[in-house]
Design a protein around this motif. Sequence first.
Motif, PDB file in Angstrom:
ATOM      1  N   SER A  26      -5.744  31.689  -0.211  1.00 55.97           N
ATOM      2  CA  SER A  26      -4.446  31.495   0.421  1.00 55.97           C
ATOM      3  C   SER A  26      -4.318  30.058   0.875  1.00 55.97           C
ATOM      4  O   SER A  26      -5.300  29.349   1.049  1.00 55.97           O
ATOM      5  N   GLN A  27      -3.097  29.622   1.110  1.00 50.52           N
ATOM      6  CA  GLN A  27      -2.822  28.238   1.450  1.00 50.52           C
ATOM      7  C   GLN A  27      -2.408  28.107   2.912  1.00 50.52           C
ATOM      8  O   GLN A  27      -1.638  28.906   3.422  1.00 50.52           O
ATOM      9  N   PRO A  28      -2.910  27.062   3.616  1.00 51.86           N
ATOM     10  CA  PRO A  28      -2.503  26.837   5.012  1.00 51.86           C
ATOM     11  C   PRO A  28      -1.111  26.256   5.101  1.00 51.86           C
ATOM     12  O   PRO A  28      -0.580  25.745   4.127  1.00 51.86           O
ATOM     13  N   GLN A  29      -0.551  26.272   6.304  1.00 49.38           N
ATOM     14  CA  GLN A  29       0.814  25.800   6.468  1.00 49.38           C
ATOM     15  C   GLN A  29       0.919  24.290   6.501  1.00 49.38           C
ATOM     16  O   GLN A  29       1.884  23.731   6.050  1.00 49.38           O
ATOM     17  N   ASP A  30      -0.069  23.607   7.061  1.00 51.84           N
ATOM     18  CA  ASP A  30       0.088  22.184   7.325  1.00 51.84           C
ATOM     19  C   ASP A  30      -0.805  21.335   6.439  1.00 51.84           C
ATOM     20  O   ASP A  30      -1.894  21.738   6.075  1.00 51.84           O
ATOM     21  N   LEU A 156      -3.797  18.707  -2.173  1.00 50.02           N
ATOM     22  CA  LEU A 156      -2.399  18.564  -2.589  1.00 50.02           C
ATOM     23  C   LEU A 156      -1.783  19.931  -2.871  1.00 50.02           C
ATOM     24  O   LEU A 156      -0.665  20.242  -2.427  1.00 50.02           O
ATOM     25  N   HIS A 157      -2.510  20.744  -3.620  1.00 49.46           N
ATOM     26  CA  HIS A 157      -1.989  22.047  -4.007  1.00 49.46           C
ATOM     27  C   HIS A 157      -1.800  22.962  -2.808  1.00 49.46           C
ATOM     28  O   HIS A 157      -0.792  23.669  -2.691  1.00 49.46           O
ATOM     29  N   GLU A 158      -2.755  22.954  -1.887  1.00 48.11           N
ATOM     30  CA  GLU A 158      -2.642  23.831  -0.722  1.00 48.11           C
ATOM     31  C   GLU A 158      -1.518  23.409   0.215  1.00 48.11           C
ATOM     32  O   GLU A 158      -0.849  24.241   0.818  1.00 48.11           O
ATOM     33  N   ALA A 159      -1.294  22.115   0.342  1.00 46.30           N
ATOM     34  CA  ALA A 159      -0.266  21.631   1.253  1.00 46.30           C
ATOM     35  C   ALA A 159       1.138  21.762   0.679  1.00 46.30           C
ATOM     36  O   ALA A 159       2.098  21.973   1.426  1.00 46.30           O
ATOM     37  N   HIS A 160       1.273  21.645  -0.629  1.00 47.95           N
ATOM     38  CA  HIS A 160       2.615  21.538  -1.209  1.00 47.95           C
ATOM     39  C   HIS A 160       2.884  22.475  -2.384  1.00 47.95           C
ATOM     40  O   HIS A 160       4.043  22.684  -2.736  1.00 47.95           O
TER      41      HIS A 160
END
Length: 562
Positions: A26-30, A156-160
């Motif tokens: 899963s990806q974080p919000q920030d 990059l992928h997790e943030a955006h």
Amino acid sequence: MPAPTRPVRLALTGLLVAALAACTSSQPQDAPSSTPPPPAPTTPPPTTAPPEPSPTPEPEGQYGVAAGDPAAVAAGMGVLQSGGNAVDAAVAAAFAVAVVEPFASGIGGGGAAIVVPGGDGTRAVAYDYREVVADDGVVPPSGTGIPGFVAGMAALHEAHGQAEWATVLAPAIALAEEGHPVSAMLARRLREDVGPGIVAELPQFRSGNGPLAEGDVLVQEDLARTMRTLAEEGPASFYTGSLAESLTGVQGIDAGSLAGYEVVSGEPVRGVVGDHEVLAPLPPLPGAPMVQMLQVAHALDAGSADPGSLEFVERVSRAWEVADESTGSVLGDPAFVDVPVTELTDPRRNAALAEDVSAQASGGDGTTSAGAAGDTAGNTTHISVVDPTGTAVSMTNTLTHWFGSADHHAGFFLNDQLSRFSAIESPANRPAPGRRSVSWSAPLVVLDDDARVVLVIGSPGGRFIPNILTTVYARWAWHGQSLEEAVAAPRFHLEGRTMQVEESLPGELRDRLAGRGYAVEVVPGSTYAYGSVNALEVDPGSGRLAGAADPRREADYAVAGG
């Protein structure tokens, strides 16, 4: 700076991608200011693939990708067309370039990127995922640093991003497994410099007793396995998992340094240049000197000199000398030294510097800065992407020299980035544990006076990069040339009193340069010294895109939608 919004996952297409996707995290919000490798995913893959979803509708609005090879462009465009965004496409293109341009960038290297969400320059984020010195502070003979490429793509992928991690790796895995035709440039690199030694050691680059020729199919099974591991086990496998275990046998890489690697992110370097604002990479990359060079060239009124004239060449070259001096004296890793970014990007200060240099003959006493000797690597690769929402990505990745250290491991070549500590020798650029070196990669984004993206640009070319980008920008912004005209135009680079020029520079201009006291050196195109500008121009009113395929390498671009 507003935090990037939480991405929405996409449905996947294809049985292979569906099976891999279940293993993503899963990806974080920030977007963090310092991003460690993401945790390894824990969800096991399904025993059977889920049903294939309905086709994704064609995105509205124009979108495009410019990269160093058509296969990388196709990988990025495919992700955009299936519903991914600009960051997804850039990451997909970057992994694809790692397959088709193994001499330039890849898993064993690092890079930098600027992301402008929604095309709004006020929200831009710069990322530095360059290689660092290991925890023992020692630069190995190979020059290999702790690679940051995988951590950078993950950050990059997790943030955006909004496509699944496995989705963006799938095109590169297919290219490596199924093979791709060898380009003319790759065929030449296999025959020159370190190429013959690589061919002798690695059978995948050999056909019979000789290197692969242009058009031969290169299959890279080891690289495919490594990329599949990254897709199935997640990017953390490179830093703390199964891939990390084998990497610790490489000189200059140890388990603790790998596990502790962090991506740096923050506000890009900014500078006003005429009617534009230029976004540039964080130190120790030359974002601030790059802005300084543009500001000095503008103050020297390079825009009023015909771009094919002696005056234009000299004014740009004088601006280069100012920026080169800054790079070789005060630029360094800001975690270790104070870098005067505000001073370097102050247009009034740089206008005063322009007045000082305007009265001097370019080249001064014929000396060069501390960064000149041994620092002319012409490899590296650049990717520019714009998606239908206007989000833009400017990304430059590298192994540093051709094939990096030439050390091949698990299907990829390891970098020799730490050689930049000796190549750009100054008190501000000294090796230390966790330190990044000064180098020449310079991904840029240009904004209009409403902070809207109008140009996404970058190039390989090592030490030539500042002159490459300034010349293209000046022709495009100050002389009204199309991007295609500006990219195709002859290039030049001053080193001391030697003016290094492309073969296409007119003979009359060469004669005038010689008459001014320069030693004129024609640099053959076969050296690839003058890079490959991969750029996209954006009309902020209509959202229409334009690109240009630089003829110097294998570059390509594609624009669709709208």
